[in-house]
Write an enzyme that holds these catalytic residues in place. Sequence first.
Site, PDB file in Angstrom:
ATOM      1  N   HIS A  55       1.150   7.093  -5.796  1.00 51.97           N
ATOM      2  CA  HIS A  55       2.435   6.545  -6.457  1.00 51.97           C
ATOM      3  C   HIS A  55       3.068   7.674  -7.441  1.00 51.97           C
ATOM      4  CE1 HIS A  55       1.439   2.180  -3.866  1.00 51.97           C
ATOM      5  NE2 HIS A  55       1.492   4.052  -2.981  1.00 51.97           N
ATOM      6  N   GLU A  89      -4.659   7.948   6.050  1.00 52.09           N
ATOM      7  CA  GLU A  89      -4.424   6.068   5.918  1.00 52.09           C
ATOM      8  C   GLU A  89      -5.572   6.943   6.683  1.00 52.09           C
ATOM      9  OE1 GLU A  89      -4.561   5.057   3.721  1.00 52.09           O
ATOM     10  OE2 GLU A  89      -1.853   4.541   3.058  1.00 52.09           O
ATOM     11  N   ASN A 105      -6.986   0.892  -1.888  1.00 49.42           N
ATOM     12  CA  ASN A 105      -5.801   2.031  -3.230  1.00 49.42           C
ATOM     13  C   ASN A 105      -6.490   3.251  -2.979  1.00 49.42           C
ATOM     14  OD1 ASN A 105      -3.700  -0.276  -2.565  1.00 49.42           O
ATOM     15  ND2 ASN A 105      -4.779  -1.204  -4.096  1.00 49.42           N
ATOM     16  N   HIS A 117      -4.249   5.801  -4.320  1.00 52.24           N
ATOM     17  CA  HIS A 117      -3.121   5.485  -4.191  1.00 52.24           C
ATOM     18  C   HIS A 117      -2.149   5.084  -5.970  1.00 52.24           C
ATOM     19  CE1 HIS A 117      -3.747   4.251  -0.491  1.00 52.24           C
ATOM     20  NE2 HIS A 117      -2.756   3.809  -0.485  1.00 52.24           N
ATOM     21  N   LYS A 175      -9.005  -2.208   7.692  1.00 55.53           N
ATOM     22  CA  LYS A 175      -8.161  -2.652   7.281  1.00 55.53           C
ATOM     23  C   LYS A 175      -8.177  -4.238   7.507  1.00 55.53           C
ATOM     24  CE  LYS A 175      -3.550  -2.733   4.789  1.00 55.53           C
ATOM     25  NZ  LYS A 175      -2.047  -2.028   4.592  1.00 55.53           N
ATOM     26  N   ARG A 205      14.804 -17.479   2.635  1.00 53.20           N
ATOM     27  CA  ARG A 205      13.665 -17.453   1.667  1.00 53.20           C
ATOM     28  C   ARG A 205      12.104 -17.529   2.050  1.00 53.20           C
ATOM     29  NH1 ARG A 205      16.360 -21.468  -0.922  1.00 53.20           N
ATOM     30  NH2 ARG A 205      16.783 -21.269  -3.400  1.00 53.20           N
ATOM     31  N   HIS A 231       4.150  10.142   1.779  1.00 48.19           N
ATOM     32  CA  HIS A 231       2.824   8.994   1.640  1.00 48.19           C
ATOM     33  C   HIS A 231       1.698   9.850   1.769  1.00 48.19           C
ATOM     34  CE1 HIS A 231       1.758   5.699   0.346  1.00 48.19           C
ATOM     35  NE2 HIS A 231       0.931   5.696   1.487  1.00 48.19           N
ATOM     36  N   GLU A 269      -4.522  -9.450  -2.490  1.00 45.73           N
ATOM     37  CA  GLU A 269      -5.630  -8.670  -3.719  1.00 45.73           C
ATOM     38  C   GLU A 269      -5.789  -8.912  -5.504  1.00 45.73           C
ATOM     39  OE1 GLU A 269      -4.007  -4.153  -5.467  1.00 45.73           O
ATOM     40  OE2 GLU A 269      -3.208  -4.648  -3.365  1.00 45.73           O
ATOM     41  N   LYS A 311       1.371  -6.401   3.361  1.00 47.86           N
ATOM     42  CA  LYS A 311       3.094  -6.232   1.852  1.00 47.86           C
ATOM     43  C   LYS A 311       3.941  -5.649   2.251  1.00 47.86           C
ATOM     44  CE  LYS A 311      -1.403  -4.293  -1.580  1.00 47.86           C
ATOM     45  NZ  LYS A 311      -1.629  -2.882  -1.684  1.00 47.86           N
ATOM     46  N   ARG A 349      -9.118  -6.373  -1.419  1.00 48.97           N
ATOM     47  CA  ARG A 349      -9.058  -5.833  -0.975  1.00 48.97           C
ATOM     48  C   ARG A 349      -7.822  -4.617  -1.586  1.00 48.97           C
ATOM     49  NH1 ARG A 349      -2.829  -7.573   2.010  1.00 48.97           N
ATOM     50  NH2 ARG A 349      -1.826  -5.609   2.482  1.00 48.97           N
TER      51      ARG A 349
END
Length: 367
Positions: A253, A186, A246, A249, A228, A123, A266, A238, A144, A242
């Site tokens: 994606h 990026e 993106n 993205h 960032k 966990r 990417h 987010e 993330k 935040r």
Amino acid sequence: MKTLRVELGERSYPIHIGKQLLSRVPAFLAEAGVTGKQMLYVITDENVAPLYLEPLLQSLRESGYTVHSSVVAGGEQAKSFHVFERVMGEVIAAGLDRKSVILALGGGVVGDLSGFVAASFMRGIPFIQLPTTLLAHDSSVGGKVAINHKLGKNLIGAFHQPLAVIYDTDTLTTLPKREVAAGFAEVVKHGLISSEEFVAWLEEHAQALNQLEPELIATAIERGCAIKAQIVSEDETEQDTRALLNLGHTFGHAFEAIAAYSQLNHGEAISIGMGLAAELAEKMGLCEQGVSERTKRLLARYHLPTEWPDGFDPLDVLEAMRRDKKGVAGRFNLIVPRTIGKVEIVKNVDEALILQVMRESAGRRQK
């Protein structure tokens, strides 16, 4: 060496940027409170391992740490259920416990996979990012972590902040040119979302940055990380600002998923996505004409694609976008530019308009 901080209260952590930092990892571990009583586990990939794994393991063992390692395949294919299960089995077999620490040695894929292993094992156990690619200046910061599903990228993941990010800029000199270019997507994104002055700086210094001039590349990384870090400190999970990170993205994606994470990397997919986001903003009247052209011109200077790729159907891309985690109840919430250096979240964007923009872009490619 330059040091920044991601301010998240008890979960705050440093970002160290500089040359020859991998040789100083034991000292950074001690600084983070990691002692020799805690077992370490390094996860890396088959591209990075021959270059940096053994020296790192030797350095850690000479400093009194017990350390094990796993090596996974390079590329997005490593962010899969199969690889995740295999690495979890190796971590369990090594005898890690709740106080053990995972070290992610590699690019964004290794960082995402390692972080998700760390978030899932018992966990959640601590981990540290040791990025070795330019692209990872973005992915290593912010917590993330995730793996992919064949239906969409990063759909299975968590928010799990590292103890530290240790960014040895010497590792960038061993990158293939395509990977260097991907990383600049990026870097450019950070300018497009927050600073016209940074965009102008990237335009001015493109030639030297492409050649990885040490002082300039360190500055580019520091500025990108600082942007960032500030946004993550304001909105860790987010819920609001935040999401501005993106830009491009949701489109990108979708391209990655359709290509089964193989045809486009990417950075290349996000580059195309940022161009489409700018075209959409112009079509909606949200920004002045010329923003998309300047965006694409800058991306092209860093050897990134800006036009519609071969073999993609706009309807397939739209369907993949529907499955992206940034969608809400089947509606499109997209990040689009207002001008160079400023973006905003636009909610409930008309699906037909998105499809029109993509078809126009695809049409230009076919001419």
